[in-house]
Design a protein around this motif. Structure first.
Motif, mmCIF file in Angstrom:
data_model
loop_
_atom_site.group_PDB
_atom_site.id
_atom_site.type_symbol
_atom_site.label_atom_id
_atom_site.label_comp_id
_atom_site.label_asym_id
_atom_site.label_seq_id
_atom_site.Cartn_x
_atom_site.Cartn_y
_atom_site.Cartn_z
ATOM 1 N N ARG A 95 -0.856 7.202 0.462
ATOM 2 C CA ARG A 95 -0.055 5.985 0.638
ATOM 3 C C ARG A 95 0.454 5.886 2.066
ATOM 4 O O ARG A 95 1.248 6.737 2.496
ATOM 5 C CB ARG A 95 1.131 5.998 -0.331
ATOM 6 C CG ARG A 95 0.692 5.961 -1.773
ATOM 7 C CD ARG A 95 0.287 4.546 -2.134
ATOM 8 N NE ARG A 95 -0.501 4.505 -3.353
ATOM 9 C CZ ARG A 95 -1.374 3.542 -3.620
ATOM 10 N NH1 ARG A 95 -1.615 2.576 -2.759
ATOM 11 N NH2 ARG A 95 -2.028 3.527 -4.755
ATOM 12 N N VAL A 132 0.498 3.003 5.891
ATOM 13 C CA VAL A 132 0.206 1.661 6.422
ATOM 14 C C VAL A 132 -0.919 1.763 7.454
ATOM 15 O O VAL A 132 -1.036 0.926 8.340
ATOM 16 C CB VAL A 132 1.449 0.998 7.081
ATOM 17 C CG1 VAL A 132 2.473 0.603 6.049
ATOM 18 C CG2 VAL A 132 2.060 1.888 8.157
ATOM 19 N N THR A 189 -10.395 -9.335 -1.334
ATOM 20 C CA THR A 189 -10.083 -8.048 -0.709
ATOM 21 C C THR A 189 -11.211 -7.696 0.274
ATOM 22 O O THR A 189 -12.376 -8.018 0.033
ATOM 23 C CB THR A 189 -9.911 -6.907 -1.732
ATOM 24 O OG1 THR A 189 -11.169 -6.646 -2.324
ATOM 25 C CG2 THR A 189 -8.871 -7.260 -2.785
ATOM 26 N N PRO A 232 -7.926 -1.468 3.916
ATOM 27 C CA PRO A 232 -7.531 -1.986 2.591
ATOM 28 C C PRO A 232 -6.801 -3.327 2.676
ATOM 29 O O PRO A 232 -5.729 -3.506 2.121
ATOM 30 C CB PRO A 232 -6.614 -0.885 2.062
ATOM 31 C CG PRO A 232 -6.040 -0.248 3.274
ATOM 32 C CD PRO A 232 -7.028 -0.431 4.392
ATOM 33 N N HIS A 278 0.832 -1.205 0.000
ATOM 34 C CA HIS A 278 0.000 0.000 0.000
ATOM 35 C C HIS A 278 0.866 1.254 0.000
ATOM 36 O O HIS A 278 0.521 2.269 -0.601
ATOM 37 C CB HIS A 278 -0.935 -0.010 1.214
ATOM 38 C CG HIS A 278 -2.113 0.895 1.049
ATOM 39 N ND1 HIS A 278 -2.109 2.178 1.510
ATOM 40 C CD2 HIS A 278 -3.302 0.720 0.447
ATOM 41 C CE1 HIS A 278 -3.257 2.751 1.212
ATOM 42 N NE2 HIS A 278 -4.000 1.869 0.571
ATOM 43 N N SER A 328 -0.970 -3.799 3.426
ATOM 44 C CA SER A 328 -1.356 -2.514 4.017
ATOM 45 C C SER A 328 -0.859 -2.349 5.445
ATOM 46 O O SER A 328 -1.159 -1.346 6.083
ATOM 47 C CB SER A 328 -2.881 -2.345 3.964
ATOM 48 O OG SER A 328 -3.519 -3.351 4.704
ATOM 49 N N ASN A 329 -0.099 -3.333 5.932
ATOM 50 C CA ASN A 329 0.438 -3.190 7.289
ATOM 51 C C ASN A 329 1.873 -3.700 7.383
ATOM 52 O O ASN A 329 2.313 -4.124 8.456
ATOM 53 C CB ASN A 329 -0.450 -3.941 8.288
ATOM 54 C CG ASN A 329 -0.265 -3.413 9.686
ATOM 55 O OD1 ASN A 329 -0.144 -2.213 9.874
ATOM 56 N ND2 ASN A 329 -0.200 -4.288 10.658
#
Ligand SMILES: Cc1cc2nc3c(=O)[nH]c(=O)nc-3n(C[C@H](O)[C@H](O)[C@H](O)COP(=O)(O)OP(=O)(O)OC[C@H]3O[C@@H](n4cnc5c(N)ncnc54)[C@H](O)[C@@H]3O)c2cc1C
Length: 286
Positions: A206, A208, A92, A115, A16, A56-57
């Motif tokens: 953008r 996390v 997703t 996300p 992400h 995303s993390n």
């Protein structure tokens, strides 16, 4: 293993944040037996294996990660059975929420704007102030670290705040039990929750999401803000002016910039409040 095996693949496009160097190997299995075969092969060859969801993390080092990274995007089936809905790890999170809304099953709309992929949401027990992923889970199909495929009930995990405590198991499918409701009412709650998020968090940039876990009884964002870190910058990464627990990549940021900013913010909060913030983001390759 059926599926693609590629060598020296840049991970940045899958993250992400759009940051990160290559993985030695990227594995993209088709189905749970292929995940199991890959787990066994990596064990036998002594190759470290990581699982990537929506990215995303995770912060991947600029130098990348050694060993194999598995991506489960092909495992993207959603099947409804009464009030239950089973989703592959590669579904997703936004498409799962859309599906539940369309069939009139309520519960997950409290968890809008995340996300993730389903596997990552379970692994992290993703949540908001209004609820968390494990509340709605009934069972999880996993590939255990020894390669066995098992269906485990929710209660077999001791999930806590932002941690599904999977102990090395890989999620291949998750089954949720939800509550029937009017799709229009679900949609309205979903929209209200999304609107609130859009106003208070930099969701289109953008990041996390939240960089640090909230310490007991407080909010990491508040501590960072009061420590004077809003809009603090290192290279191409900046502490968001909208929500101080979000760090934004302006497009030119590196993993080294991100880590340096994280260390600086951590230090300032520690100096001001005596609180040691704990990162929520996972570091790969550092
Ligand atoms: C804009 C934005 C908003 C966010 N808002 C929230 C929020 O409101 N609440 C919240 O909780 N989080 C939020 N996050 C953080 C993030 O979305 C969650 O932590 C999410 O659960 C990560 O899922 P992912 O699929 O992207 O996992 P990844 O980031 O790819 O991986 C995260 C961890 O999960 C593991 N993992 C991934 N897939 C699997 C699998 N199939 N089996 C086993 N382990 C796996 C990875 O190995 C890694 O350790 C936000 C992030 C962003 C960028």
């Amino acid at each position: 293993m059926r599926g693609a095996v590629r060598e020296n693949v840049s991970l940045a496009p899958m993250m992400h944040l759009r940051i990160g160097g290559p993985a030695d190997w990227l594995l993209e299995p088709y189905a749970e037996e292929d995940v199991a075969a890959a787990v066994v092969a990596c064990r036998e060859l002594d190759v470290p294996l990581r699982v990537l969801g929506g990215g995303s993390n995770v912060l991947v080092a600029d130098e990348g990660v050694r060993g194999a990274v598995m991506h489960l995007a092909s495992m993207n089936r959603i099947v409804r059975d009464g009030n239950r809905i089973a989703a592959g790890a590669g579904v997703t999170w936004p498409s799962l929420l859309r599906a539940t809304k369309e069939v009139g099953l309520a519960g997950l709309e409290k968890l809008t704007g995340i996300p993730a992929m389903v596997g990552g949401a379970v692994a992290m027990n993703a949540g908001t102030r209004d609820g968390e992923t494990f509340e709605h889970l009934i069972s999880i199909t996993v590939v255990e670290p020894d390669g066995r495929i098992a269906v485990r009930g929710r209660d077999q995990f001791r999930a806590v705040y932002r941690d599904g405590r999977l102990d090395g198991a890989i999620v291949v499918q998750a089954t949720f039990e939800l509550t029937p409701d009017d799709p229009k009412a679900i949609f309205e709650r979903f929209s209200a929750s999304l609107k609130k998020r859009n106003a208070t968090q930099p969701v289109t940039q953008r990041s996390v999401g939240c960089v640090f876990r909230n310490p007991a009884g407080d909010a990491a964002g508040r501590l960072i803000e009061v420590a004077g870190c809003k809009t603090l910058r290192h290279g191409g990464i900046e502490v968001s002016g909208l929500h101080a627990n979000y760090f934004i990549n302006d497009g030119a940021g590196s993993a080294a910039d991100f880590k340096a900013l994280l260390d600086e913010v951590s230090k300032r909060v520690r100096d001001k409040f005596g609180v040691q913030l704990e990162p929520e983001v996972k570091f790969w390759g550092f």
